[in-house]
Design a protein around this motif. Structure first.
Motif, PDB file in Angstrom:
ATOM      1  N   TYR A  65       0.841  -1.382   0.049  1.00  0.00           N
ATOM      2  CA  TYR A  65      -0.081  -0.150  -0.013  1.00  0.00           C
ATOM      3  C   TYR A  65       0.929   1.348   0.001  1.00  0.00           C
ATOM      4  O   TYR A  65       0.426   2.415  -0.535  1.00  0.00           O
ATOM      5  CB  TYR A  65      -1.017  -0.252   1.165  1.00  0.00           C
ATOM      6  N   ASN A  66       2.203   1.251   0.441  1.00  0.00           N
ATOM      7  CA  ASN A  66       2.922   2.217   0.888  1.00  0.00           C
ATOM      8  C   ASN A  66       4.252   2.601  -0.192  1.00  0.00           C
ATOM      9  O   ASN A  66       4.795   3.527  -0.186  1.00  0.00           O
ATOM     10  CB  ASN A  66       3.134   2.332   2.457  1.00  0.00           C
ATOM     11  N   ARG A  67       4.585   1.312  -0.435  1.00  0.00           N
ATOM     12  CA  ARG A  67       6.108   1.271  -1.053  1.00  0.00           C
ATOM     13  C   ARG A  67       5.809   0.531  -2.489  1.00  0.00           C
ATOM     14  O   ARG A  67       5.385  -0.414  -2.533  1.00  0.00           O
ATOM     15  CB  ARG A  67       7.194   1.065  -0.410  1.00  0.00           C
ATOM     16  N   LYS A  79      13.345   0.637  -2.148  1.00  0.00           N
ATOM     17  CA  LYS A  79      11.854   0.814  -1.896  1.00  0.00           C
ATOM     18  C   LYS A  79      11.267   2.248  -1.972  1.00  0.00           C
ATOM     19  O   LYS A  79      12.231   3.265  -1.394  1.00  0.00           O
ATOM     20  CB  LYS A  79      11.513   0.403  -0.200  1.00  0.00           C
ATOM     21  N   LYS A 122      19.121  -4.856   2.108  1.00  0.00           N
ATOM     22  CA  LYS A 122      19.471  -6.323   1.665  1.00  0.00           C
ATOM     23  C   LYS A 122      18.195  -6.979   0.905  1.00  0.00           C
ATOM     24  O   LYS A 122      16.977  -6.843   1.499  1.00  0.00           O
ATOM     25  CB  LYS A 122      19.806  -6.934   2.824  1.00  0.00           C
ATOM     26  N   MET A 124      16.160 -10.207   0.436  1.00  0.00           N
ATOM     27  CA  MET A 124      15.760 -11.584   0.982  1.00  0.00           C
ATOM     28  C   MET A 124      14.866 -12.428   0.135  1.00  0.00           C
ATOM     29  O   MET A 124      14.075 -12.059  -0.530  1.00  0.00           O
ATOM     30  CB  MET A 124      15.046 -11.061   2.560  1.00  0.00           C
ATOM     31  N   ARG A 156       3.406  -9.046  10.254  1.00  0.00           N
ATOM     32  CA  ARG A 156       2.393 -10.366   9.821  1.00  0.00           C
ATOM     33  C   ARG A 156       3.507 -11.121   8.666  1.00  0.00           C
ATOM     34  O   ARG A 156       4.427 -10.759   8.550  1.00  0.00           O
ATOM     35  CB  ARG A 156       1.250 -10.029   9.090  1.00  0.00           C
ATOM     36  N   ASP A 172       9.321  -5.492   6.288  1.00  0.00           N
ATOM     37  CA  ASP A 172       8.594  -4.463   6.130  1.00  0.00           C
ATOM     38  C   ASP A 172       8.251  -3.887   8.006  1.00  0.00           C
ATOM     39  O   ASP A 172       7.246  -4.367   8.181  1.00  0.00           O
ATOM     40  CB  ASP A 172       7.135  -4.688   5.681  1.00  0.00           C
TER      41      ASP A 172
HETATM   42  N1  ATP Z   1      14.209  -6.879   1.618  1.00  0.00           N
HETATM   43  C1  ATP Z   1      13.217  -7.046   0.635  1.00  0.00           C
HETATM   44  N2  ATP Z   1      13.759  -8.117  -0.001  1.00  0.00           N
HETATM   45  C2  ATP Z   1      12.766  -8.995  -0.922  1.00  0.00           C
HETATM   46  N3  ATP Z   1      11.860  -8.415  -1.193  1.00  0.00           N
HETATM   47  C3  ATP Z   1      11.079  -7.468  -0.592  1.00  0.00           C
HETATM   48  C4  ATP Z   1      12.243  -6.814   0.434  1.00  0.00           C
HETATM   49  N4  ATP Z   1      11.312  -5.797   0.928  1.00  0.00           N
HETATM   50  C5  ATP Z   1      10.117  -6.001   0.356  1.00  0.00           C
HETATM   51  N5  ATP Z   1      10.131  -6.876  -0.457  1.00  0.00           N
HETATM   52  C6  ATP Z   1       8.864  -7.063  -1.409  1.00  0.00           C
HETATM   53  O1  ATP Z   1       8.222  -6.059  -1.709  1.00  0.00           O
HETATM   54  C7  ATP Z   1       6.762  -6.031  -1.170  1.00  0.00           C
HETATM   55  C8  ATP Z   1       6.358  -4.717  -0.478  1.00  0.00           C
HETATM   56  O2  ATP Z   1       7.152  -4.492   0.453  1.00  0.00           O
HETATM   57  P1  ATP Z   1       6.765  -3.774   1.701  1.00  0.00           P
HETATM   58  O3  ATP Z   1       5.963  -4.568   2.500  1.00  0.00           O
HETATM   59  O4  ATP Z   1       7.920  -3.201   2.628  1.00  0.00           O
HETATM   60  O5  ATP Z   1       6.078  -2.598   1.207  1.00  0.00           O
HETATM   61  P2  ATP Z   1       4.724  -1.839   1.893  1.00  0.00           P
HETATM   62  O6  ATP Z   1       3.797  -0.973   0.907  1.00  0.00           O
HETATM   63  O7  ATP Z   1       5.132  -1.144   3.256  1.00  0.00           O
HETATM   64  O8  ATP Z   1       3.578  -2.847   2.243  1.00  0.00           O
HETATM   65  P3  ATP Z   1       2.469  -2.905   3.217  1.00  0.00           P
HETATM   66  O9  ATP Z   1       1.231  -3.014   2.058  1.00  0.00           O
HETATM   67  O10 ATP Z   1       2.396  -4.034   3.862  1.00  0.00           O
HETATM   68  O11 ATP Z   1       2.270  -1.645   4.156  1.00  0.00           O
HETATM   69  C9  ATP Z   1       6.719  -7.381  -0.117  1.00  0.00           C
HETATM   70  O12 ATP Z   1       5.772  -7.892   0.127  1.00  0.00           O
HETATM   71  C10 ATP Z   1       8.095  -8.291  -0.661  1.00  0.00           C
HETATM   72  O13 ATP Z   1       7.224  -9.037  -1.587  1.00  0.00           O
END
Ligand code: ATP
Ligand code: MG
Length: 189
Positions: A65-67, A79, A122, A124, A156, A172
């Motif tokens: 939702y955010n990145r 991100k 990093k 993952m 989660r 996250d």
């Molecule tokens: N360090 C990482 N290594 C590999 N993939 C990653 C990493 N960080 C994020 N991702 C991928 O990107 C997706 C979105 O990243 P993230 O959860 O940080 O975004 P968000 O917008 O903050 O999510 P949310 O909707 O949970 O708030 C993750 O679900 C994962 O699939």
């Protein structure tokens, strides 16, 4: 790399050892206009617009939702914020990673660099099996963070991965807080 701040400060030096000047400019341009899209209903709509604006050569490996998240192809991911909460999340992750206690740091995906609207971490392996054991580990992890003085908001299975030594780490932690006066908690007032 910019100095780590307390999550409230938004003015950061915007240099990177991994991103080019043009890429940083492209991120700055996106961040300056993303407010126009705040009324988009779905995360996908925001992601598609950000992707079109950024025009990055990197493969997008995820979004929330955010990145929006790109694979930098060198063992790191980038991100970029899709909205205000994403900006706070990036700043918050950089702050928490660099200021938490050493024990807690082992369970957080390492932050490499951080700038205005972006963060490099990093890469993952994100395939976490949805087994009962993983839920147990998640609860244990939650208790560990609380013991270290971190409130793990939004912890989660979607937001964790496994490190090379098979340890569950959080990828996250944008909404985690070590500070009860954090802007993160103000949303829940
Ligand atoms: N360090 C990482 N290594 C590999 N993939 C990653 C990493 N960080 C994020 N991702 C991928 O990107 C997706 C979105 O990243 P993230 O959860 O940080 O975004 P968000 O917008 O903050 O999510 P949310 O909707 O949970 O708030 C993750 O679900 C994962 O699939
Ligand atoms: Mg997430």
């Amino acid at each position: 790399m910019c100095p780590i701040n307390n999550g409230n400060e938004r003015i950061q030096s915007n240099e990177s050892s991994m991103l080019s000047r043009e890429e940083i400019k492209s991120i700055e341009s996106w961040i300056s206009q993303m407010g126009k899209y705040q009324f988009f209903k779905t995360a996908k709509q925001k992601m598609v617009t950000a992707k079109k604006t950024l025009k990055f050569k990197y493969k997008m490996i995820g979004y929330g939702y955010n990145r929006i998240v790109y694979d930098l192809n060198n063992g790191y991911i980038l991100k970029i914020a899709l909205c205000e909460v994403g900006l706070i999340g990036n700043a918050n992750e950089a702050y928490i990673y660099n200021n938490c206690n050493e024990e807690a740091q082992k369970y957080l995906c390492p932050v490499k660099e951080f700038g205005s609207g972006w963060i490099i971490m990093k890469k993952m392996g994100t395939k976490v099996p949805l087994a009962i054991m993983e839920y147990t580990k998640l609860i244990e992890l939650e208790l560990k963070f609380l013991r270290y003085g971190i409130i793990p908001i939004d912890l989660r299975l979607d937001n964790v991965a496994f490190s090379e030594d098979n340890e569950m780490v959080v990828i996250d932690y944008g909404l985690f807080t070590m500070d009860l006066k954090s802007p993160v908690l103000r949303w829940f007032d």
